[in-house]
Scaffold this motif. Structure first.
Motif, PDB file in Angstrom:
ATOM      1  N   ALA A  26       0.851  -1.188   0.000  1.00 33.36           N
ATOM      2  CA  ALA A  26       0.000   0.000   0.000  1.00 33.36           C
ATOM      3  C   ALA A  26       0.883   1.233   0.000  1.00 33.36           C
ATOM      4  CB  ALA A  26      -0.926   0.009   1.217  1.00 33.36           C
ATOM      5  N   PHE A  27       0.283   2.384  -0.367  1.00 31.96           N
ATOM      6  CA  PHE A  27       1.045   3.617  -0.541  1.00 31.96           C
ATOM      7  C   PHE A  27       0.446   4.729   0.312  1.00 31.96           C
ATOM      8  CE2 PHE A  27       1.426   1.015  -4.300  1.00 31.96           C
ATOM      9  CZ  PHE A  27       2.789   1.010  -4.535  1.00 31.96           C
ATOM     10  N   GLU A  28       1.335   5.561   0.882  1.00 39.28           N
ATOM     11  CA  GLU A  28       0.922   6.641   1.779  1.00 39.28           C
ATOM     12  C   GLU A  28       1.654   7.921   1.406  1.00 39.28           C
ATOM     13  OE1 GLU A  28       1.660   5.451   5.843  1.00 39.28           O
ATOM     14  OE2 GLU A  28       1.555   3.343   5.270  1.00 39.28           O
ATOM     15  N   HIS A  29       1.053   9.044   1.830  1.00 34.72           N
ATOM     16  CA  HIS A  29       1.701  10.347   1.659  1.00 34.72           C
ATOM     17  C   HIS A  29       1.244  11.220   2.814  1.00 34.72           C
ATOM     18  CE1 HIS A  29       2.241  14.470  -0.081  1.00 34.72           C
ATOM     19  NE2 HIS A  29       3.359  13.925  -0.533  1.00 34.72           N
ATOM     20  N   GLY A  30       2.175  11.603   3.679  1.00 38.46           N
ATOM     21  CA  GLY A  30       1.777  12.346   4.872  1.00 38.46           C
ATOM     22  C   GLY A  30       0.853  11.499   5.726  1.00 38.46           C
ATOM     23  N   PRO A  31      -0.247  12.071   6.220  1.00 44.78           N
ATOM     24  CA  PRO A  31      -1.167  11.306   7.061  1.00 44.78           C
ATOM     25  C   PRO A  31      -2.177  10.488   6.267  1.00 44.78           C
ATOM     26  CG  PRO A  31      -1.932  13.555   6.920  1.00 44.78           C
ATOM     27  CD  PRO A  31      -0.633  13.496   6.138  1.00 44.78           C
ATOM     28  N   LEU A  32      -2.142  10.586   4.935  1.00 45.93           N
ATOM     29  CA  LEU A  32      -3.158   9.941   4.103  1.00 45.93           C
ATOM     30  C   LEU A  32      -2.643   8.649   3.489  1.00 45.93           C
ATOM     31  CD1 LEU A  32      -4.693  13.011   2.222  1.00 45.93           C
ATOM     32  CD2 LEU A  32      -5.536  11.875   4.290  1.00 45.93           C
ATOM     33  N   VAL A  33      -3.501   7.640   3.514  1.00 47.90           N
ATOM     34  CA  VAL A  33      -3.293   6.399   2.784  1.00 47.90           C
ATOM     35  C   VAL A  33      -4.013   6.552   1.442  1.00 47.90           C
ATOM     36  CG1 VAL A  33      -3.707   3.904   2.799  1.00 47.90           C
ATOM     37  CG2 VAL A  33      -3.164   5.109   4.934  1.00 47.90           C
ATOM     38  N   TYR A  34      -3.454   5.957   0.394  1.00 45.52           N
ATOM     39  CA  TYR A  34      -4.032   6.100  -0.945  1.00 45.52           C
ATOM     40  C   TYR A  34      -4.523   4.751  -1.463  1.00 45.52           C
ATOM     41  CZ  TYR A  34      -2.786  10.964  -1.233  1.00 45.52           C
ATOM     42  OH  TYR A  34      -2.744  12.317  -1.000  1.00 45.52           O
ATOM     43  N   SER A  35      -5.629   4.796  -2.187  1.00 50.36           N
ATOM     44  CA  SER A  35      -6.286   3.589  -2.692  1.00 50.36           C
ATOM     45  C   SER A  35      -6.678   3.769  -4.149  1.00 50.36           C
ATOM     46  CB  SER A  35      -7.555   3.288  -1.881  1.00 50.36           C
ATOM     47  OG  SER A  35      -7.300   3.222  -0.499  1.00 50.36           O
ATOM     48  N   LEU A  36      -6.809   2.655  -4.847  1.00 50.02           N
ATOM     49  CA  LEU A  36      -7.410   2.684  -6.178  1.00 50.02           C
ATOM     50  C   LEU A  36      -8.915   2.817  -5.998  1.00 50.02           C
ATOM     51  CD1 LEU A  36      -7.241   2.311  -9.294  1.00 50.02           C
ATOM     52  CD2 LEU A  36      -7.603  -0.144  -8.860  1.00 50.02           C
ATOM     53  N   PRO A  37      -9.525   3.918  -6.463  1.00 51.74           N
ATOM     54  CA  PRO A  37     -10.978   4.041  -6.313  1.00 51.74           C
ATOM     55  C   PRO A  37     -11.676   3.135  -7.325  1.00 51.74           C
ATOM     56  CG  PRO A  37     -10.126   5.908  -7.539  1.00 51.74           C
ATOM     57  CD  PRO A  37      -8.928   5.079  -7.149  1.00 51.74           C
ATOM     58  N   VAL A  38     -12.602   2.334  -6.845  1.00 51.25           N
ATOM     59  CA  VAL A  38     -13.382   1.452  -7.710  1.00 51.25           C
ATOM     60  C   VAL A  38     -14.747   2.101  -7.926  1.00 51.25           C
ATOM     61  CG1 VAL A  38     -14.360  -0.853  -7.989  1.00 51.25           C
ATOM     62  CG2 VAL A  38     -12.154  -0.551  -6.808  1.00 51.25           C
ATOM     63  N   ARG A  39     -15.047   2.409  -9.158  1.00 51.27           N
ATOM     64  CA  ARG A  39     -16.314   3.067  -9.452  1.00 51.27           C
ATOM     65  C   ARG A  39     -17.480   2.177  -9.012  1.00 51.27           C
ATOM     66  NH1 ARG A  39     -15.453   3.905 -14.355  1.00 51.27           N
ATOM     67  NH2 ARG A  39     -16.888   2.454 -15.391  1.00 51.27           N
ATOM     68  N   GLU A  40     -18.441   2.801  -8.323  1.00 53.97           N
ATOM     69  CA  GLU A  40     -19.542   2.035  -7.741  1.00 53.97           C
ATOM     70  C   GLU A  40     -20.768   2.014  -8.664  1.00 53.97           C
ATOM     71  OE1 GLU A  40     -17.606   4.927  -4.831  1.00 53.97           O
ATOM     72  OE2 GLU A  40     -18.925   5.124  -6.584  1.00 53.97           O
ATOM     73  N   GLU A  41     -21.439   0.887  -8.649  1.00 53.71           N
ATOM     74  CA  GLU A  41     -22.803   0.810  -9.168  1.00 53.71           C
ATOM     75  C   GLU A  41     -23.703   0.627  -7.958  1.00 53.71           C
ATOM     76  OE1 GLU A  41     -25.418  -2.322 -11.731  1.00 53.71           O
ATOM     77  OE2 GLU A  41     -23.578  -1.594 -12.684  1.00 53.71           O
ATOM     78  N   TRP A  42     -24.491   1.662  -7.660  1.00 52.88           N
ATOM     79  CA  TRP A  42     -25.308   1.664  -6.446  1.00 52.88           C
ATOM     80  C   TRP A  42     -26.707   1.126  -6.728  1.00 52.88           C
ATOM     81  CZ3 TRP A  42     -22.834   2.705  -2.020  1.00 52.88           C
ATOM     82  CH2 TRP A  42     -21.718   3.534  -2.032  1.00 52.88           C
ATOM     83  N   LYS A  43     -27.209   0.327  -5.817  1.00 51.71           N
ATOM     84  CA  LYS A  43     -28.592  -0.145  -5.892  1.00 51.71           C
ATOM     85  C   LYS A  43     -29.234   0.037  -4.527  1.00 51.71           C
ATOM     86  CE  LYS A  43     -31.554  -4.108  -6.947  1.00 51.71           C
ATOM     87  NZ  LYS A  43     -31.608  -5.542  -7.357  1.00 51.71           N
ATOM     88  N   ALA A  44     -30.308   0.834  -4.494  1.00 53.47           N
ATOM     89  CA  ALA A  44     -30.988   1.128  -3.232  1.00 53.47           C
ATOM     90  C   ALA A  44     -31.910  -0.021  -2.834  1.00 53.47           C
ATOM     91  CB  ALA A  44     -31.792   2.419  -3.363  1.00 53.47           C
ATOM     92  N   VAL A  45     -31.945  -0.301  -1.532  1.00 52.15           N
ATOM     93  CA  VAL A  45     -32.822  -1.328  -0.978  1.00 52.15           C
ATOM     94  C   VAL A  45     -33.542  -0.726   0.223  1.00 52.15           C
ATOM     95  CG1 VAL A  45     -32.990  -3.628   0.018  1.00 52.15           C
ATOM     96  CG2 VAL A  45     -31.234  -3.142  -1.706  1.00 52.15           C
ATOM     97  N   VAL A  46     -34.867  -0.637   0.143  1.00 49.37           N
ATOM     98  CA  VAL A  46     -35.659  -0.093   1.245  1.00 49.37           C
ATOM     99  C   VAL A  46     -36.126  -1.243   2.126  1.00 49.37           C
ATOM    100  CG1 VAL A  46     -37.710   1.210   1.898  1.00 49.37           C
ATOM    101  CG2 VAL A  46     -36.380   1.893  -0.113  1.00 49.37           C
ATOM    102  N   GLU A  47     -35.788  -1.162   3.396  1.00 48.93           N
ATOM    103  CA  GLU A  47     -36.148  -2.198   4.358  1.00 48.93           C
ATOM    104  C   GLU A  47     -37.006  -1.562   5.450  1.00 48.93           C
ATOM    105  OE1 GLU A  47     -32.470  -5.049   4.678  1.00 48.93           O
ATOM    106  OE2 GLU A  47     -31.777  -2.979   4.708  1.00 48.93           O
TER     107      GLU A  47
END
Length: 659
Positions: free
Chosen positions: A532-553
């Motif tokens: 994993a990779f860091e810079h200062g206080p932040l950790v960096y990640s590969l952002p994975v684009r989301e497909e969101w699906k809402a579920v009402v419970e």
């Protein structure tokens, strides 16, 4: 009529049914009540509201207040029921626990934002509870007044934190709250040393001791800890025996139970000066840090402490609880290392566990999570648990994280500045904000102009009516190798001790102190070999684009606040060599957690790596383990990594390819 009854009625009348008046506190009275007992800690807290957030910090606190901060009681059970603010029954102690978590977070959130609407809302609960105190002094629900069962005093710890914040911000009228809590504790027949988590009442007990100077409270707190030590070795009670702490063994206990209990000796040290308490507290934290710490700043705790692989996760409650505990270690020791830990956890684990509109949160979150649905919890694969999904009240019946999540960001704002024992001020945490307090008896404002943690420059603009001599302490994080400081444009040498640089001078009106914390790229490894990779206080990640699906419970969500299934809509199956990442920074946007201004570019290759499938249900998918063998499928390409906290789905630990 007793003086206490007069004070209580005065408090309720002044709060105007909903506590709007509580927002009219004067933060220049920082310290609120006169010091009646000796304190041995290096720092002292300022009241909630002394620090006003600005910039991105204010934006996200406002998002929180406008989102679940104010709407959770309208959206999901048990927050929709009158726990702590009405006559109600329950199957156990835990609905009062969850509601108390929200009360504490919402009070501090309202105070740091000066949000009168939210304060009126949460004030209804506080006013009801203070208006229905039993004749014997007991505060709280009749349902668990009998203290014989497990946890029957644990919810009080959480609710009383909200009372403490209310009192601290309400100046002289704090006496009525402190007196009510004092009477509750001195008359309560409960054995606070046991059973599970009841010992955490040492925290509010000693707050009340400071306000009232009733020595019986200190005696009861020390007895509670001594009694707790007789059961401390049992993992169900925290695995906190002296022998295991001194041996620095891995922890075999529930994350919240351990962390809420482990800080109590630090608080005891603060009021007694007994070094054995502080040594124990530091040793207890060392176990979590050395054996269980994940790259995003929170130990693996799902639910109990675990290992440190790319799939190990943590409960969102533990983000709030660990950072709160580390704040007490910071107060006791004056060691900036605890501030380092708080910021790392908040910027990475905290921001990475919430939906960026503050309408949903995860129960478990993880460095590697490329799917987050209602049946994708890889921590309990045999059951396909729902805890990884983004929900307004994750876990539903185990609804604690939905309330507790509201504590970590307001607490960060509250603890950005502290008083020093020699009459100065310490900048303990950084971010855009304005402090209003007093120093050497004189009013002072300090504007912290910065884009931190997205920029390394912090400018402190000091507002005084006349010159004042005092020490100004500035935290220099351990990851920073070459901090620099200027006063009014002139370079000054820095003498670092315990993670702080102290500037001692006669400060003039409009002085400007500039602190520069150069950041560099670093890499980390997981227990299963990921990089994993860091810079200062932040950790960096590969952002994975989301497909969101809402579920009402029904009962737990609404159309506006549904549960969310998030599945990957972009590639994530990459391996990376250990080559240096290239850092870049753009202009600061309004919302850096949605449109990150900082990025790391790395070289990576796609590999054969797929979601893991439940062998009993091929439709059920999970984030996979790091592959043991890798065969790159394509030529190298450049990936753009963003701050961990700016992601929902992410790959943080990459399988390590040969250089």
């Amino acid at each position: 009529m007793s003086q206490f009854e007069l004070n209580r009625r005065e408090f309720i009348a002044l709060s105007a049914i909903g506590s709007a008046m509580l927002l009219l506190h004067d933060t220049s009275l920082a310290g609120v009540l006169p010091a009646r007992v000796k304190r041995f800690g290096k720092f002292e807290e300022l009241p909630p509201g002394a620090v006003r957030p600005e910039g991105w910090l204010r934006l996200y606190l406002e998002k929180q207040a406008e989102g679940l901060g104010s709407n959770l009681p309208k959206v999901s059970w048990p927050f929709t029921e009158p726990y702590w603010k009405g006559e109600t029954q329950g199957e156990s102690w835990w609905p009062w626990e969850q509601t108390a978590y929200w009360v504490d977070g919402a009070v501090r959130l309202a105070l740091v934002l000066d949000d009168k609407s939210l304060m009126r809302q949460v004030g209804e609960t506080i006013d009801y509870t203070l208006g229905h105190i039993d004749p014997d002094g007991y505060i709280g629900p009749a349902f668990f007044k009998d203290p014989k069962e497990n946890f029957h005093r644990w919810p009080h710890t959480l609710f009383f934190r909200g009372l403490e914040a209310t009192a601290e911000a309400n100046g002289r009228r704090a006496n009525s709250i402190a007196e009510a809590m004092r009477k509750h504790y001195v008359s309560d027949p409960a054995e606070y040393g046991k059973p599970t988590r009841n010992v955490t009442n040492i925290e509010p007990m000693l707050w009340c001791y400071e306000q009232t100077a009733d020595s019986r409270l200190l005696e009861r707190a020390e007895k509670a800890w001594a009694d707790y030590e007789t059961i401390a070795a049992d993992p169900e009670h925290g695995d906190l025996s002296k022998e295991r702490v001194e041996a620095n063994t891995p922890i075999n206990a529930h994350g919240v139970t351990y962390q809420e209990t482990a800080k109590q000796p630090a608080i005891l040290y603060y009021y007694t000066g007994k070094q054995e308490y502080l040594d124990f507290a530091i040793g207890a934290q060392r176990r979590a840090i050395e054996h269980h710490m994940l790259v995003d700043g929170i130990p693996s705790t799902s639910e109990w402490y675990r290992t440190t692989t790319s799939l190990d996760s943590h409960e969102t409650c533990c983000i709030s609880d660990h950072t709160w505990s580390w704040g007490h270690l910071l107060l006791a020791t004056g060691d900036g290392a605890w501030g380092d830990r708080i910021e790392r956890a908040v910027f990475n684990a905290g921001m990475g566990a919430v939906k960026k509109d503050w309408k949903a949160v995860q129960y478990f979150s993880c460095p590697n999570q490329v799917i987050a649905t209602l049946n994708s919890d890889h921590n309990v694969m045999a059951f396909g648990g729902r805890m990884m999904a983004y929900q307004p009240n994750p876990g539903q019946h185990t609804a604690c994280c939905g309330g507790n999540v509201h504590r970590f960001l307001p607490n960060y704002a509250c603890r950005m500045w502290m008083r020093t024992r020699d009459g100065g001020l310490a900048a303990t945490l950084y971010g855009p904000s304005t402090l209003r307090t007093t120093v050497q008896g004189r009013p002072i404002t300090i504007e912290q102009a910065t884009d931190y943690p997205f920029d390394e420059r912090i400018v402190l603009k000091i507002g005084l009516q006349s010159a004042v001599s005092f020490p100004l302490m500035l935290r220099v994080p351990a990851w920073c190798a070459a901090a620099e400081a200027e006063v009014n444009g002139e370079h000054i040498p820095l003498d670092l001790r315990d993670g702080f640089a102290t500037i001692r001078r006669e400060f003039q009106p409009n002085d400007v102190v500039t602190l520069t914390l150069p950041m560099s790229v670093r890499s980390s490894r997981s227990a299963d070999g990921g990089i994993a990779f860091e810079h200062g206080p932040l950790v960096y990640s590969l952002p994975v684009r989301e497909e969101w699906k809402a579920v009402v419970e029904p009962r737990y969500t609404t159309a506006e606040y549904p549960s969310w299934n998030a599945t990957a809509a972009s590639a994530w199956n990459y391996g990376a060599p250990g080559q240096a990442a290239k850092f870049s920074r753009e202009a600061m946007p309004r919302d850096p957690w949605v449109d990150p201004p900082t990025k790391l570019a790395i070289s990576a290759r796609k590999i054969a790596w797929e979601l893991r499938t439940n062998p009993k249900d091929p439709n059920q998918k999970f984030t996979p383990r790091l592959p043991e063998t890798m065969e790159p499928q394509r030529d190298a390409e450049t990936l753009s990594l963003v701050p961990y906290g700016a992601t929902h789905l992410r790959l943080t630990f990459f399988p390590k390819l040969p250089d």
